[in-house]
Design a protein around this motif. Structure first.
Motif, short mmCIF file in Angstrom:
data_model
loop_
_atom_site.label_atom_id
_atom_site.label_comp_id
_atom_site.label_asym_id
_atom_site.label_seq_id
_atom_site.Cartn_x
_atom_site.Cartn_y
_atom_site.Cartn_z
N ARG A 76 43.35 64.31 38.92
CA ARG A 76 44.76 63.92 39.07
C ARG A 76 44.89 62.59 39.82
NH1 ARG A 76 48.95 67.03 39.08
NH2 ARG A 76 49.41 66.73 41.31
N SER A 77 44.29 61.57 39.24
CA SER A 77 44.31 60.25 39.85
C SER A 77 44.67 59.21 38.81
CB SER A 77 42.95 59.93 40.48
OG SER A 77 41.94 59.87 39.48
N TYR A 78 44.97 58.01 39.26
CA TYR A 78 45.25 56.89 38.36
C TYR A 78 44.88 55.60 39.06
CZ TYR A 78 49.41 56.02 41.24
OH TYR A 78 50.25 55.74 42.28
N GLY A 79 44.91 54.51 38.32
CA GLY A 79 44.62 53.23 38.95
C GLY A 79 44.36 52.14 37.93
N TYR A 80 43.54 51.17 38.33
CA TYR A 80 43.28 50.03 37.46
C TYR A 80 41.91 49.45 37.81
CZ TYR A 80 45.17 47.81 41.69
OH TYR A 80 45.42 47.44 42.99
N ILE A 81 41.37 48.68 36.86
CA ILE A 81 40.09 48.02 37.02
C ILE A 81 40.32 46.53 36.84
CG2 ILE A 81 37.74 47.80 36.13
CD1 ILE A 81 38.19 50.65 34.90
N VAL A 82 39.86 45.73 37.79
CA VAL A 82 40.04 44.28 37.73
C VAL A 82 38.78 43.60 38.23
CG1 VAL A 82 42.56 44.30 38.03
CG2 VAL A 82 41.07 44.27 40.04
N PRO A 83 38.59 42.30 37.89
CA PRO A 83 37.50 41.54 38.52
C PRO A 83 37.65 41.56 40.03
CG PRO A 83 38.45 40.30 36.70
CD PRO A 83 39.34 41.47 36.93
N ALA A 84 36.56 41.65 40.72
CA ALA A 84 36.61 41.82 42.17
C ALA A 84 37.39 40.72 42.86
CB ALA A 84 35.17 41.87 42.73
N ALA A 85 37.34 39.51 42.32
CA ALA A 85 38.00 38.38 42.98
C ALA A 85 39.47 38.28 42.65
CB ALA A 85 37.30 37.08 42.59
N LEU A 86 39.95 39.07 41.70
CA LEU A 86 41.32 38.86 41.21
C LEU A 86 42.37 39.08 42.29
CD1 LEU A 86 43.30 38.31 38.91
CD2 LEU A 86 43.22 40.73 38.36
N LEU A 87 42.32 40.21 42.99
CA LEU A 87 43.36 40.49 43.98
C LEU A 87 43.25 39.57 45.18
CD1 LEU A 87 43.73 44.37 43.89
CD2 LEU A 87 44.86 42.63 42.54
N ASP A 88 42.03 39.10 45.48
CA ASP A 88 41.88 38.15 46.58
C ASP A 88 42.61 36.84 46.30
OD1 ASP A 88 40.30 39.95 47.91
OD2 ASP A 88 38.42 39.09 47.17
N ASN A 89 42.76 36.52 44.99
CA ASN A 89 43.37 35.24 44.62
C ASN A 89 44.83 35.37 44.22
OD1 ASN A 89 40.91 33.91 45.00
ND2 ASN A 89 40.23 34.38 42.90
N GLU A 90 45.40 36.55 44.39
CA GLU A 90 46.81 36.74 44.02
C GLU A 90 47.72 35.89 44.90
OE1 GLU A 90 48.25 40.74 42.20
OE2 GLU A 90 47.46 41.07 44.18
N PRO A 91 48.83 35.40 44.32
CA PRO A 91 49.82 34.72 45.16
C PRO A 91 50.47 35.70 46.11
CG PRO A 91 50.66 35.07 42.94
CD PRO A 91 49.22 35.46 42.92
N SER A 92 50.92 35.20 47.25
CA SER A 92 51.58 36.06 48.22
C SER A 92 52.92 36.52 47.68
CB SER A 92 51.81 35.32 49.53
OG SER A 92 52.77 34.28 49.33
N ALA A 93 53.43 37.63 48.23
CA ALA A 93 54.72 38.14 47.78
C ALA A 93 55.82 37.13 48.02
CB ALA A 93 55.04 39.45 48.49
N GLU A 94 55.69 36.35 49.09
CA GLU A 94 56.74 35.39 49.42
C GLU A 94 56.81 34.25 48.42
OE1 GLU A 94 54.61 36.74 51.55
OE2 GLU A 94 56.06 37.99 52.61
N SER A 95 55.64 33.89 47.82
CA SER A 95 55.62 32.76 46.91
C SER A 95 55.49 33.17 45.46
CB SER A 95 54.43 31.84 47.25
OG SER A 95 53.20 32.54 47.07
N ALA A 96 55.44 34.50 45.21
CA ALA A 96 55.15 34.97 43.85
C ALA A 96 56.25 34.61 42.88
CB ALA A 96 54.96 36.49 43.86
N GLY A 97 55.83 34.25 41.70
CA GLY A 97 56.74 34.00 40.59
C GLY A 97 55.92 34.07 39.33
#
Length: 588
Positions: free
Chosen positions: A563-584
């Motif tokens: 009873r779980s869920y989630g996602y698989i991404v390249p390890a570096a992907l979330l480290d390089n995400e834009p911040s919530a304040e600047s996201a668009g």
């Protein structure tokens, strides 16, 4: 009131007739079904017509379930047919709840007039069973992208958060900052927003406009959020409390053109990219006595207003709820269909077997579109899961973790089958004009904006997808284990709805290999580029930025807990995400 068997034009039918001397109620024929199997799917179909309906919903069919004490515990109903002499095919689908003692198949008429019913058909399909024997689930990512790119994943935000109704409850800037910070973190690519006609045309005359009402100012601040993010918005009309709102089509269309031009040109909200005439027209619009000819005419006239004013707005067609009759009519009417750029529907189903029912309803619509030489993209513009406690504005079952699992499962199934947009109902609990809406991803101020479990599932989908993403359907062997879908060559969403763990093996990563910048992250020379699985389980930190428990894939495998869920991404992907304040998510 009278009921009985009739015949006309060679067709035998059952009739329910209610004269003006009798107050409208819900008279019905009932067929009882016993020896029910929990999880079985009941499909009940019939031909329905109602030559005359006044002061009611019309003719329709239902599937209902009672417990051992005779209390109703679940109900699913078909489209409602009113003021239609032609026979309409309708269907009610329901999965048998675990505690159901008896099922009722009902032919129902509500109002003054006559309901007619012919050719009823019942099919009972066996339950879908999870695979409890397999230890490994192999996910195969399709090599080529499926047709059509993603329009966006987002939510309903009806724009009243900043109005007097909410300010009277103590909602202020600190609360709005929480809301806007969470929206920025979620990074939606599609938002649907009600515009009540009384908010900007209080008299309902389609001539006297007031674009500075308190509710409209609240809408403007809401639109500012999405304008900054580059998030497209669907402007959707609602006509609550108006008398004969569509009696003068030309005046109505001209007024709607004025609204759209005011929002886009005068206010600068180029995020307004889509328009919908009315919410669930197979409900209010049809019940009020308007026919499909009027519906088609209004869309033709508004389409002409959009062209004349040179506005970049597409029409979202149908926007029906549940049964397929109205949607099919929209698709098969060539004149109406030509006015639309997107087709949409709403799904609300009882939790028992919910996704099985949703898949069925979704498949029927996608099959209808596939028959067209120019299939339009399909969007699920509203959806939700309900139980016996649910009302039109309250849904206690949203507080459960199961709701998060069902939601992720439905989104994955929908993307695999061909849906290209989703808007969940709704963003957060909020006061509408004098009515509380409790279907949100988080609670109201009196509970300190507490997050519901479904927030985490939906925010993962909105954050990690982008408008224009390609969809890579996934198959899984064996069936009855996990579900998965690939999006944008950088993320695989998955869900394990079963009460046992599986080792999940991903096949096809070599061609599924780009990050947000388009850079290859898996190739023949580097097949073991690091991928991470992010896992959500029932008990996890209550943090609105929680991304899941990170687990590295080994040989492109990981264990999905029960009873779980989630996602698989390249390890570096979330480290390089834009911040919530600047996201668009992109330009408009």
């Amino acid at each position: 009131m009278s009921a009985g068997k009739r015949e006309a034009e060679g067709i035998s039918y059952l009739s329910i007739t209610v004269p003006e001397t009798v107050a409208p109620a819900w008279p019905r024929y009932i067929h009882k079904v016993r020896e029910l199997v929990p999880g079985a799917l009941i499909s009940f179909e019939a031909g329905v017509s109602s030559p005359v309906t006044r002061d009611g919903a019309g003719a329709y069919i239902t599937v209902e379930f009672l417990d051992s004490e005779g209390k109703r515990i679940a109900l699913q109903q078909s489209d409602m047919v009113s003021n239609e002499s032609a026979w309409q095919h309708v269907e009610a689908l329901a999965a048998v709840p675990a505690n159901a003692a008896e099922g009722l198949l009902c032919l129902v008429f509500n109002g003054i007039g006559e309901g007619r019913f012919t050719d009823p058909h019942l099919e009972i399909l066996p339950p879908e069973s999870p695979n409890l024997e397999a230890d490994t689930a192999v996910v195969h990512i399709q090599k080529e992208a499926a047709g059509g790119t993603l329009l966006g994943i987002g939510f309903e935000d009806d724009g009243w958060t900043y109005n007097q109704d909410n300010r009277e409850k103590g909602v202020g800037e600190a609360d709005w900052n929480i809301r806007e910070s969470r929206i920025a973190w979620m990074r939606p690519d599609l938002v649907r927003m009600f515009f009540w006609y009384k908010d900007w045309n209080p008299s309902g005359d389609w001539k006297t406009f007031d674009f500075e009402t308190d509710n409209m100012r609240s809408h403007y601040r809401s639109l500012e959020v999405y304008q900054r993010m580059g998030c497209p918005v669907i402007v959707t009309g609602v006509e609550w409390g108006l008398k004969d709102p569509y009696g003068e089509p030309e005046s109505c269309a001209a007024a709607l053109g004025t609204l759209l031009e005011h929002l886009i040109r005068e206010r600068g909200f180029t995020c307004v990219r889509y328009w919908t005439l009315t919410n669930e027209p197979n409900g209010y619009f049809a019940r009020t006595g308007y026919d499909f000819n009027r519906y088609r005419e209004l869309h033709r006239l508004v389409a002409e207003q959009i062209r004349q004013r040179n506005l970049s707005v597409e029409i979202v067609g149908s926007d029906d709820a549940m049964g397929t009759a109205w949607f099919n009519r929209c698709v098969t009417d060539d004149s109406y269909y030509a006015s639309c750029g997107v087709m949409s529907s709403h799904f609300y189903v009882q939790y028992s077997g919910a996704n099985r029912i949703m898949r069925h309803l979704l498949n029927r619509r996608l099959q209808a579109l596939e028959k067209k030489p120019n299939p339009l993209p399909f969007v699920v513009a509203e959806f939700g899961f309900q139980d016996h406690r649910s009302t039109v504005n309250l849904n206690p079952i949203m507080e459960t973790y199961d709701y998060a699992l069902w939601t992720m499962e439905f989104a994955i199934d929908g993307l695999n089958r061909g849906a290209r947009g989703f808007s969940i109902w709704c963003l957060h609990d909020v006061w509408y004009p004098r009515v509380f809406m409790g279907y949100g991803l988080w609670r109201f101020k009196d509970e300190n904006w507490r997050l519901k479990p479904v927030y985490y599932a939906w925010s993962a989908l909105t954050r990690l997808t982008e408008r224009g993403d390609s969809i890579f359907p996934c198959s899984v062997e064996p069936g009855g284990t996990v579900r998965a879908v690939g999006v944008g060559k950088r993320v695989v969403f998955w869900v394990n709805p079963v009460s046992r763990p599986y080792i999940v093996e991903i096949q096809g990563m070599r061609h599924f290999s780009e990050d947000l910048s388009g850079r290859a992250v898996v190739d023949d020379n580097h097949p073991e580029t690091s991928w991470m699985a992010y896992i959500f389980e029932e008990n996890h930190p209550e943090d609105d930025r929680y991304e899941g428990r990170a687990v590295p894939l080994k040989d492109l495998k990981f264990e999905a807990p029960p009873r779980s869920y989630g996602y698989i991404v390249p390890a570096a992907l979330l480290d390089n995400e834009p911040s919530a304040e600047s996201a668009g998510n992109g330009s408009l």
